[in-house]
Design a protein around this motif. Structure first.
Motif, mmCIF file in Angstrom:
data_model
loop_
_atom_site.group_PDB
_atom_site.id
_atom_site.type_symbol
_atom_site.label_atom_id
_atom_site.label_comp_id
_atom_site.label_asym_id
_atom_site.label_seq_id
_atom_site.Cartn_x
_atom_site.Cartn_y
_atom_site.Cartn_z
ATOM 1 N N MET A 296 19.919 -3.691 -5.440
ATOM 2 C CA MET A 296 18.854 -4.550 -4.896
ATOM 3 C C MET A 296 17.838 -3.771 -4.071
ATOM 4 S SD MET A 296 18.932 -7.621 -5.911
ATOM 5 C CE MET A 296 18.120 -8.655 -4.712
ATOM 6 N N HIS A 297 17.459 -2.593 -4.529
ATOM 7 C CA HIS A 297 16.458 -1.844 -3.768
ATOM 8 C C HIS A 297 15.162 -2.653 -3.776
ATOM 9 C CE1 HIS A 297 19.091 1.873 -4.573
ATOM 10 N NE2 HIS A 297 19.385 1.305 -3.427
ATOM 11 N N ASN A 298 14.905 -3.180 -2.637
ATOM 12 C CA ASN A 298 13.960 -4.271 -2.418
ATOM 13 C C ASN A 298 12.640 -4.166 -3.186
ATOM 14 O OD1 ASN A 298 12.486 -6.315 -1.276
ATOM 15 N ND2 ASN A 298 12.744 -5.667 0.822
ATOM 16 N N VAL B 295 20.282 -0.378 6.251
ATOM 17 C CA VAL B 295 21.518 -0.773 5.571
ATOM 18 C C VAL B 295 21.612 -0.029 4.236
ATOM 19 C CG1 VAL B 295 22.961 -2.701 4.829
ATOM 20 C CG2 VAL B 295 21.449 -2.978 6.774
ATOM 21 N N CYS B 296 20.463 0.374 3.710
ATOM 22 C CA CYS B 296 20.467 1.400 2.659
ATOM 23 C C CYS B 296 19.310 2.342 2.961
ATOM 24 C CB CYS B 296 20.407 0.794 1.255
ATOM 25 S SG CYS B 296 18.768 0.373 0.654
ATOM 26 N N ARG C 223 21.351 -7.589 2.040
ATOM 27 C CA ARG C 223 21.972 -6.666 2.999
ATOM 28 C C ARG C 223 21.077 -6.468 4.212
ATOM 29 N NH1 ARG C 223 21.971 -1.787 -0.641
ATOM 30 N NH2 ARG C 223 19.986 -2.753 -1.127
ATOM 31 N N GLY C 224 19.772 -6.412 3.978
ATOM 32 C CA GLY C 224 18.843 -6.234 5.092
ATOM 33 C C GLY C 224 18.899 -7.414 6.038
ATOM 34 N N LEU D 153 13.333 -9.219 2.163
ATOM 35 C CA LEU D 153 14.453 -8.290 2.301
ATOM 36 C C LEU D 153 15.494 -8.627 1.259
ATOM 37 C CD1 LEU D 153 15.053 -8.249 6.174
ATOM 38 C CD2 LEU D 153 13.752 -6.606 4.817
ATOM 39 N N CYS D 154 16.343 -7.660 0.988
ATOM 40 C CA CYS D 154 17.496 -7.959 0.142
ATOM 41 C C CYS D 154 18.582 -8.580 1.036
ATOM 42 C CB CYS D 154 17.970 -6.695 -0.566
ATOM 43 S SG CYS D 154 19.053 -5.658 0.411
ATOM 44 N N CYS E 103 14.707 -0.927 8.220
ATOM 45 C CA CYS E 103 16.123 -1.179 7.917
ATOM 46 C C CYS E 103 16.849 0.128 7.573
ATOM 47 C CB CYS E 103 16.182 -2.149 6.737
ATOM 48 S SG CYS E 103 17.844 -2.608 6.229
ATOM 49 N N MET F 13 16.419 2.704 1.706
ATOM 50 C CA MET F 13 15.088 2.308 1.246
ATOM 51 C C MET F 13 14.046 2.226 2.376
ATOM 52 S SD MET F 13 14.432 1.235 -1.972
ATOM 53 C CE MET F 13 13.010 0.664 -2.848
ATOM 54 N N GLY F 14 14.501 1.871 3.560
ATOM 55 C CA GLY F 14 13.589 1.855 4.713
ATOM 56 C C GLY F 14 12.640 0.675 4.733
ATOM 57 N N CYS F 15 13.107 -0.501 4.328
ATOM 58 C CA CYS F 15 12.235 -1.683 4.324
ATOM 59 C C CYS F 15 11.830 -2.068 5.747
ATOM 60 C CB CYS F 15 12.974 -2.867 3.714
ATOM 61 S SG CYS F 15 13.402 -2.602 2.011
HETATM 62 S S1 SF4 Z 1 16.741 -2.597 0.189
HETATM 63 FE FE1 SF4 Z 1 17.850 -4.032 1.523
HETATM 64 S S2 SF4 Z 1 19.376 -2.801 2.591
HETATM 65 FE FE2 SF4 Z 1 17.918 -1.404 1.707
HETATM 66 S S3 SF4 Z 1 16.469 -0.984 3.342
HETATM 67 FE FE3 SF4 Z 1 15.653 -2.701 2.127
HETATM 68 S S4 SF4 Z 1 16.383 -4.567 3.099
HETATM 69 FE FE4 SF4 Z 1 17.587 -2.845 3.904
#
Ligand code: SF4
Length: 732
Positions: free
Chosen positions: A221-223, A59-60, A94-95, A91-92, A57, A62-64
């Motif tokens: 919400m950093h996953n 969207v932030c 946003r993801g 996921l959060c 991901c 974090m790279g989930c």
């Molecule tokens: S914390 Fe949310 S937005 Fe950020 S990388 Fe993970 S899923 Fe995506």
């Protein structure tokens, strides 16, 4: 060739964009060789079968790990990848809402070139890149390559960084340095020789006691961090939340300390006092690994809880009890490092204070504290050696000898003739390439961007969406989203070392192109094409995976992730003394306080309230405040106001107000949220709303933008971080 006119940012309307035959058919989904998405079985994302394609991901930061379901060439669902260590199948919001970004009809679709003060025309990629290359060559010839600045964010910028170095320029910056992690990382590095990590290596799941200073997990919400945080809570962890606002985290904590904004260092010095004078520190860790304990002991002799109570507005007993809570749990207690760290201009010292307490708690290198991580090193691709010695427009080491990067604010100021004082500017900045960062919303005092833009010979913006910064550009280039491109792989230092792949799950929409493609084609036009010895970035990824004994097909068959066994690193401190520096000689030599000192910050004027800002779980600031899926769940921000203050100003919950700052700058109208969950001397506004680009059909003028009210900042002398919580507002 089109001549640039002085640019003026206007609230761009659709009618400000002139059509062009050169991009006829631009609304069609375009296909191009080598960009097809690949499923675990080797099929492409554009075949008619349903398939699941792993990626990560964006969207932030974090790279989930994500699994994207693709059906008939269309991405239909994003889920957490269960084999990925940073998402663990979750996921959060946003993801999950990433599809709203991919399929946003407001996306930038074609290259745009400014033709007058307030008009752009659609042009072909060839024309856009040809124009940019000519301008860049001219700037390089007239002023030197370092006069070209790269202002960037995220993994997609990687090949622009390479292009800049090949070109001979090291003038680069990212707003996240001066706003978010710069001062934090500097403070920790000055203490431990290392920072706590992009994804913080904090054992929230294992510690007994954790203190959060203005870090609001649950809204942030950093996953994986939130997952570890909730695991810790389930396991009975006791939390201390220091925040002027009763945040979500405060609601889960044993203690909430509603501190007066700006007084955190006073509290931290008092905690040090209690830990040291009540013998509640980790004696063995301090003895074996630190230097400067005696100096620290005398430094905090008088910073008692009673002393701190007068500055923090907290009860002395609460200060003492929370210090004891931490100290009695040694070595299973720590202070969480936090992010978005630039508040009052003494931020590196605040980070130092937090790091020093973590040293007293013996938390560094502990598996129940700030643990040491391991990583897989991604092999280097054999790019040809660059022949250039890259130069920087600014003598950053002269200005910030202990800093770790260039503050974007300084690059912006270096673009205005005569603005930077002190003789540390080597060359004027005459051209910007802005990649994936909406500077107008990411840098305080956004007015300065308008001023700098008047002096630039070239301003290029590479973005997926219309945004405030695109309004200043000479050329706007439509980037692909993270779901349509290869990017460098993700391999952070972490408790489970891994490599994960980002790859296209669908073909690029419209005329958009990935950052690597843009950099590579621009290199061709600049005569630097040989430095980019690949046709498609996929080759780079394939090569690197081959070096790791894998391949794209193989990593996909493993869920998009390669892992290795964790190897416990040796605890080493890369400080000058090779010890944890409670007293920092290098800071003393550079002219800074060797130990943190509390400095009082100015109070808001009568009738004004300190403006605090932060996050909501559903958005990544202006990156998502037009995303249809996320706007549905959180459509507009609200300003938090204490009931006593609401009564003074005759405000009711749900009223709309306009905020006015100390300089008379006014916000868009914003809804009032009357709540006892905030102190009387401040208000709180989630960041990223109140968009001013009319092309954003869902975000335009919805809620208020805090950033335009941040007309002042206090510079951190150690890193150049721009402390922005010095602004105050009242209600109109
Ligand atoms: S914390 Fe949310 S937005 Fe950020 S990388 Fe993970 S899923 Fe995506």
């Amino acid at each position: 060739m089109t001549q640039l006119t002085r640019r003026k940012f206007i609230r761009i309307t659709r009618s400000a964009i002139l059509g062009s035959a050169a991009v006829a058919g631009s609304s069609l989904i375009m296909s191009r060789p080598g960009e097809s998405a690949i499923g675990a079985d080797g099929k492409t994302g554009n075949s008619s079968d349903e398939m699941v394609i792993p990626s990560y991901c964006d969207v932030c930061f974090m790279g989930c790990g994500i699994n994207v379901t693709v059906k008939n060439g269309r991405a239909v669902k994003i889920e957490g990848n269960p084999v990925h260590p940073i998402s663990r199948g979750k996921l959060c919001p946003r993801g999950t809402g990433g599809l709203g970004q991919l399929y946003d009809p407001d996306r930038l679709k074609t290259p745009l070139m400014r033709v007058s003060e307030d008009k752009f025309k659609e042009v072909s990629w060839d024309e856009a890149l040809g124009f940019i290359a000519e301008k860049m060559k001219k700037i390089k010839e007239d002023y030197g390559p370092e006069s070209l600045a790269l202002l960037k964010h995220g993994k997609g910028a990687d090949q622009f960084v390479k292009l800049w170095h090949d070109l001979g320029s090291k003038t680069e910056g990212h707003p996240s340095y001066a706003q978010c992690r710069g001062s934090r990382d500097a403070g920790w590095s000055l203490t431990f020789g290392k920072n706590p990590g992009g994804i913080e290596r904090a054992a929230l799941d294992k510690a007994e006691v954790v203190a959060f200073i203005g870090a609001h997990l649950g809204e942030n919400m950093h996953n994986v961090t939130v997952q570890d945080y909730t695991t810790g809570l389930r396991n009975g962890a006791r939390h201390i939340v220091v925040d002027p606002r009763f945040s979500v985290a405060a609601g889960k904590a044993k203690y909430w300390l509603p501190i007066k904004p700006g007084a955190d260092i006073a509290l931290l010095l008092a905690w040090m006092h209690v830990l040291i004078y009540e013998d509640l520190y980790d004696f063995e860790f301090v003895e074996e690994h630190t230097i400067g304990f005696e100096q620290l002991q005398s430094h905090v002799e008088l910073t008692t809880p009673e002393w701190a109570a007068t500055y923090t507005g907290l009860d002395a007993e609460d200060i003492r009890n929370t210090a004891r809570e931490l100290g009695e749990a040694v070595p299973n207690a720590f202070i969480f490092p936090g992010r978005r760290f630039a508040w009052y201009g003494d931020d590196t010292q605040r980070a130092r204070a937090m790091a020093i307490i973590n040293a007293l708690l013996g938390a560094w290198g502990s598996e129940t504290g700030i643990y040491l991580g391991d990583r897989i090193r991604i092999p280097k691709f054999p790019f040809p050696e660059s022949h250039h010695e890259a130069a920087h427009a600014l003598d950053v080491k002269y200005k910030y000898p202990l800093g770790q990067s260039t503050p974007v604010q300084d690059i912006i100021e270096a673009s205005i003739p005569g603005r930077l004082k002190g003789g540390w500017q080597n060359a004027p900045v005459k051209g910007w390439l802005v990649y994936s960062t909406n500077l107008v919303r990411a840098v305080p005092n956004p007015e300065i961007i308008a001023e700098a833009a008047q002096h630039l010979d070239l301003l290029v913006v590479v973005e997926t969406m219309p945004s405030e910064i695109t309004g200043f550009a000479d050329v706007v280039l439509p980037d692909t989203t993270y779901l349509e491109r290869f990017d460098i792989m993700n391999a952070p230092e972490w408790k489970e070392p891994f490599v994960s792949i980002r790859q296209p799950v669908v073909k690029p929409l419209y005329q958009s192109k990935p950052g690597w493609w843009i950099a590579r084609k621009l290199a061709d036009k600049l005569g630097l094409g040989e430095a980019f010895n690949y046709d498609n970035f996929r080759e780079v990824i394939e090569y690197q995976l081959n070096q790791l004994g894998s391949s794209i097909k193989d990593i996909n068959s493993k869920g998009g992730v390669l892992k290795k066994e964790f190897e416990e690193p040796t605890m080493r401190f890369r400080t000058p003394s090779r010890k944890v520096e409670l007293f920092s000689r290098q800071m003393l030599r550079a002219g800074y306080d060797p130990m943190p000192r509390y400095l009082k910050h100015p109070e808001p004027a009568n009738g004004f309230y300190r403006l605090l800002y932060g996050r909501v779980p559903q958005h990544t600031f202006s990156r998502t405040t037009n995303n249809s899926m996320l706007m549905e769940v959180y459509p507009e921000n609200r300003v938090w106001v204490h009931p006593d203050i609401a009564a003074v100003h005759n405000l009711k919950d749900g009223d709309y107000v306009v905020l006015k700052n100390q300089k008379g700058v006014r916000s868009n109208r914003v809804k009032v949220f009357v709540t006892k969950r905030i102190r009387q001397d401040c208000v709180y506004l989630p960041h990223g709303f109140g968009r001013t680009d009319r092309r954003l059909t869902r975000g335009f003028e919805v809620g208020a933008d805090d950033n335009e009210l941040l007309t002042e900042y206090k510079l951190d002398p150690i890193t150049g971080s721009t402390g922005s919580q010095v602004n105050c507002v009242t209600f109109v």
